[in-house]
Design an enzyme around this catalytic site. Structure first.
Site, mmCIF file in Angstrom:
data_model
loop_
_atom_site.group_PDB
_atom_site.id
_atom_site.type_symbol
_atom_site.label_atom_id
_atom_site.label_comp_id
_atom_site.label_asym_id
_atom_site.label_seq_id
_atom_site.Cartn_x
_atom_site.Cartn_y
_atom_site.Cartn_z
ATOM 1 N N HIS A 106 0.883 -1.178 0.000
ATOM 2 C CA HIS A 106 0.000 0.000 0.000
ATOM 3 C C HIS A 106 0.917 1.224 0.000
ATOM 4 C CE1 HIS A 106 -2.545 -2.823 2.427
ATOM 5 N NE2 HIS A 106 -3.564 -2.230 1.835
ATOM 6 N N ASP A 109 2.214 1.939 3.364
ATOM 7 C CA ASP A 109 3.148 0.978 3.970
ATOM 8 C C ASP A 109 4.572 1.415 3.671
ATOM 9 O OD1 ASP A 109 0.876 -0.627 4.208
ATOM 10 O OD2 ASP A 109 1.404 -1.861 2.470
HETATM 11 C C1 XUL Z 1 -7.712 -6.575 4.481
HETATM 12 C C2 XUL Z 1 -6.927 -6.971 3.311
HETATM 13 C C3 XUL Z 1 -6.052 -5.916 2.739
HETATM 14 C C4 XUL Z 1 -5.926 -5.957 1.262
HETATM 15 C C5 XUL Z 1 -5.148 -4.817 0.662
HETATM 16 O O1 XUL Z 1 -8.555 -7.550 4.964
HETATM 17 O O2 XUL Z 1 -6.967 -8.094 2.880
HETATM 18 O O3 XUL Z 1 -4.818 -6.009 3.358
HETATM 19 O O4 XUL Z 1 -5.331 -7.142 0.835
HETATM 20 O O5 XUL Z 1 -5.667 -3.601 0.997
#
Ligand code: XUL
Ligand code: CO
Length: 445
Positions: A106, A109
């Protein structure tokens, strides 16, 4: 200053090698021999493993009842940018030592949120420049990028579904930059997981309007992505709830209907997560098959839930039966193209050793390697695919074929019932099929 040596954060961990099923070395692969060929491809090409940035490098072991339990050397820097750089050094050291060909992240992150849109973007670009160098040096690739549109307080009422357009604008700024850096880093996919794209109570929510807003937002993201040269897949990652009481992309079927309604189905596919499937009261296999049948199986978040818990435990996947069934669907669907198996999984809070990060990934990679091998053998063995095929034999000719081809009216089909009498009972053979799976699992090569 963050250390730059590739051995700085996990000095006691060597490059993880394949040592075979008899090895008692916890830091070695027992089944994942990346160069082994199954069918037409190597294990590395089939499985396309990715490590996720968030659980593995941003998590601290905290839960709603207690503070962090993990002491991560890369998290010790006081300055957020120094911390982000150290985290990236640690991340690439782990990717290389583990032999994971891909990673996913992300925006938040990788780099810290700044005090303005411009500062947040500057932070991200600084880290992306470093990531580019590290990708070149190591050969590790970005599988997908995504934006964190759920942690910051501004998103407490949603991001693209927020009742305030000023919040949606911030989500747009993040997604615009997120798409740009995903393109720069050569990411094959861009994921939307809408943790807060849902509601807490309908008493304060215009659901129809919110769903139309997220449709419009995805259309804008798709158009911008294509304009800047993103040729990969946009992916929606369905989840029924948590943190929202009810999420709009509840499960694969709901997301597919949504994508078709907004004419997004040519650009979007799905990222199926095992634990999200079980939270929706489906199996992992059900969600994979639903996506595959719609031509929308893009990628997989490989983890597992706990059937006693109603939340997303995000455990590392080691349940072989679940993995075999998943790999059968993935193989029968032709395997991955741009996506792969991303370990959206976290250590238990009391797994506090740094080496546990490696042990967890090794176990999951071994489980998928074994699962792939067994799934391939089940398909080659042919008995189960044949049994499944034979169940539908009546549609291969005669009235069944006419029915499938749309050549019958309801009256003609009803006439057939009158003429053919009571149908013979045909066994579904579930126990036989389960026995064949066990036989193939436990009979070795
Ligand atoms: C949350 C989840 C996230 C997504 C990316 O449940 O799975 O981490 O994979 O935003
Ligand atoms: Co996920």
């Amino acid at each position: 200053m963050s250390p730059s040596s590739t051995d700085a954060y996990f000095p006691s961990v060597p490059k993880i090698a394949y040592e075979g099923p008899k090895s008692d070395n916890p830091l070695a692969f027992k089944f994942y021999d990346e160069n082994r060929v199954i069918g037409q491809k190597t294990l590395k090409e089939h499985l396309r493993f990715a490590v996720c940035y968030w659980h593995t490098f941003c998590g601290d072991g905290s839960d709603p009842f207690g503070m962090g339990t993990w002491q991560r050397p890369w998290a010790e820097h006081a300055d957020p940018m120094d911390r982000a750089k150290a985290k990236m050094d640690a991340a690439f050291e782990l990717f290389v030592k583990l032999g994971a060909p891909f990673y996913v992240f992300h925006d938040r992150d990788m780099s810290p949120e700044g005090s303005s849109v411009a500062e947040s973007e500057r932070n991200l670009r600084t880290l992306v420049e470093l990531a580019k160098i590290k990708q070149q040096e190591t050969g590790i690739k970005l599988m997908w990028g995504t934006c964190n549109l759920f942690s910051h307080p501004r998103y407490m009422n949603g991001a693209a579904t927020n009742p305030d357009v000023n919040v949606i604008a911030h989500a747009a700024a993040q997604v615009k930059a997120g798409l740009e850096v995903t393109v720069e880093l050569g990411g094959g996919c861009f994921v939307f997981w809408g943790g807060r794209e849902g509601y807490s109570t309908l008493l304060n929510t215009q659901m129809k309007r919110e769903i139309e807003h997220v449709g419009r937002f995805f259309e804008m993201a798709r158009d911008y992505g294509r304009r800047i040269g993103f040729t990969g897949d946009f992916l929606i990652e369905p989840k029924p709830m948590e943190p929202s009481k009810h999420q709009y992309d509840f499960d694969a079927a709901t997301a597919i209907g949504f994508l078709r309604r907004f004419d997004l189905h040519r650009d979007f596919k799905l990222n199926i997560e095992a634990n999200h499937a079980t939270l929706a009261n489906h199996t992992f296999a059900h969600e994979l098959q639903t996506a595959a049948d719609a031509g929308m199986l893009g990628s997989v978040d490989a983890n597992r839930g706990d059937y006693q818990n109603g939340w997303d435990t995000d455990q590392f996947p080691t349940d072989l039966y679940q993995i075999v069934e998943a790999m059968m669907i993935i193989l029968e669907n032709g395997g991955f193209t741009r996506g792969g198996l991303n370990f959206d999984a976290k250590l238990r809070r009391n797994s506090t050793d740094l080496e546990d990060l490696f042990i967890a990934h090794i176990g999951a990679m071994d489980a998928f390697a074994k699962g792939l091998e067994i799934a391939h053998r089940v398909i080659e063995d042919g008995r189960i695919p044949r049994l499944r095929e034979e169940r539908y034999r009546s549609f291969d000719s005669g009235v069944g074929k006419q029915f499938e081809d749309g050549e019958l009216t309801l009256e003609q089909l009803a006439d057939h019932a009158a003429k053919s009498g009571e149908p013979a009972r045909t066994s579904g053979k579930q126990e036989l099929i389960e026995n064949i799976i066990n036989q193939i699992c436990f009979s070795g090569e």
